[in-house]
Design an enzyme around this catalytic site. Sequence first.
Site, short mmCIF file in Angstrom:
data_model
loop_
_atom_site.label_atom_id
_atom_site.label_comp_id
_atom_site.label_asym_id
_atom_site.label_seq_id
_atom_site.Cartn_x
_atom_site.Cartn_y
_atom_site.Cartn_z
N LYS A 168 0.82 -1.20 0.00
CA LYS A 168 0.00 0.00 0.00
C LYS A 168 0.86 1.26 0.00
O LYS A 168 1.92 1.32 0.66
CB LYS A 168 -0.92 0.02 1.23
N ASP A 197 -0.46 0.04 -4.43
CA ASP A 197 -1.90 0.33 -4.47
C ASP A 197 -2.17 1.57 -3.64
O ASP A 197 -1.95 1.58 -2.43
CB ASP A 197 -2.66 -0.88 -3.91
N GLU A 223 -1.83 0.76 -8.73
CA GLU A 223 -3.25 0.43 -8.68
C GLU A 223 -4.06 1.58 -8.10
O GLU A 223 -3.65 2.20 -7.11
CB GLU A 223 -3.45 -0.83 -7.84
N GLU A 249 -11.69 -2.51 -9.15
CA GLU A 249 -12.40 -3.08 -8.00
C GLU A 249 -13.59 -2.22 -7.60
O GLU A 249 -14.53 -2.72 -6.96
CB GLU A 249 -11.46 -3.27 -6.81
N ASP A 272 -13.76 -7.54 -9.77
CA ASP A 272 -13.93 -8.33 -8.56
C ASP A 272 -15.19 -9.18 -8.77
O ASP A 272 -16.29 -8.63 -8.91
CB ASP A 272 -14.09 -7.42 -7.35
N HIS A 299 -9.42 -8.65 -8.37
CA HIS A 299 -9.45 -8.15 -6.99
C HIS A 299 -10.29 -9.08 -6.14
O HIS A 299 -11.39 -9.48 -6.53
CB HIS A 299 -10.04 -6.74 -6.95
#
Length: 363
Positions: A168, A197, A223, A249, A272, A299
């Site tokens: 992250k 992400d 992401e 996602e 997702d 995802h």
Amino acid sequence: MAVIERVRTDLYRVPLANHLTDSTHGVMMDFELITVRIEDSDGATGVGYTYTVNHGGAAVATMIEKDLSTCLIGKDADQIERLWQDMWWCLHYAGRGGHQTSAISAVDIALWDLIGVKTRMPLWKLFGGYDPRVPVYAGGIDLEFPLARLLEQADEFLAQGFRAIKMKVGRADLREDVARVAAMREHLGEGFPLMVDANMKWNVDEALRASRAFLPFDLTWIEEPTIPDDVVGNARIVAHGQHAIAAGENLHTIYDFAQAIERSALTLPEPDVSNIGGYTGFRKVAALAEAHNLSLTSHGVHDLTIHSLAAAPHRTFMEAHGFGLDEFIAQPMQITDGYATAPDRPGHGVELDFTGLTALDAA
């Protein structure tokens, strides 16, 4: 012809072993799991599920129990596309995405599982089959981990068999993100697939600034650098950020993906299966990606998703999500040298331990 006789919906709260944090959802200590069990007139049962982060699970469960079940009872369980359309228009005015497609997803997954169980075929083969061995990455939810813990987690992922990792980013000071990415790159070595992400943290200019700062670290992709609603802004990031951009996602309809792809607002579609309309929606997004010569990632809900990617020749890494259900699954997904293998069990092959889950009241 077997018809649908019963639809059972349950809502559970699933605790996480560790407190997880990203840039937009805050601290996550648990998640809400919504399950659907569909039984037909032959006595066969299919199981599906979706989830919500922090809040909203009761709304999804209520939509299934109060609304979608009326679209299903008494109808041919094999006509999944017709049932999907019935559910879509049943809730269209009330949703058109979001909770609506999450609810449809859980039902659609259960319907496909039911067909797989009755034909005694795994879904990845029913979907056409390509390769049951799917490359997989570890999706860390670790924005607030101290650096030492972040690197320790990377070592744990390696020991579990992962050969690609996502971390992250999106801290208040970009310099901290850069330092952490630099440390991860040094720790993992050159050439190791590393993704980041941002969970929609930045505006477009901030995303471009971050993208330039990350150039020395050979990232596989960035992401969700900004909000999905800003299609034009995302296209600017793709055009000028010098990185592959994964997103999707938070795109909950095939029309959302069509617009993003047609406007070059992403380079790796990331549906997702639990919120894009189930396997039916996921496969339509996969077809869109293939038609535009784009690689496909995913995802969430990896135990379900693996069947879709095992039938997709243009897939790249599948996410092994931080919100796992291993504790409640009879045979959880195993990772070997960077790959997971789609099971040959009928349907999706996920056998949930419902007795071990903590039920919530949807009312």
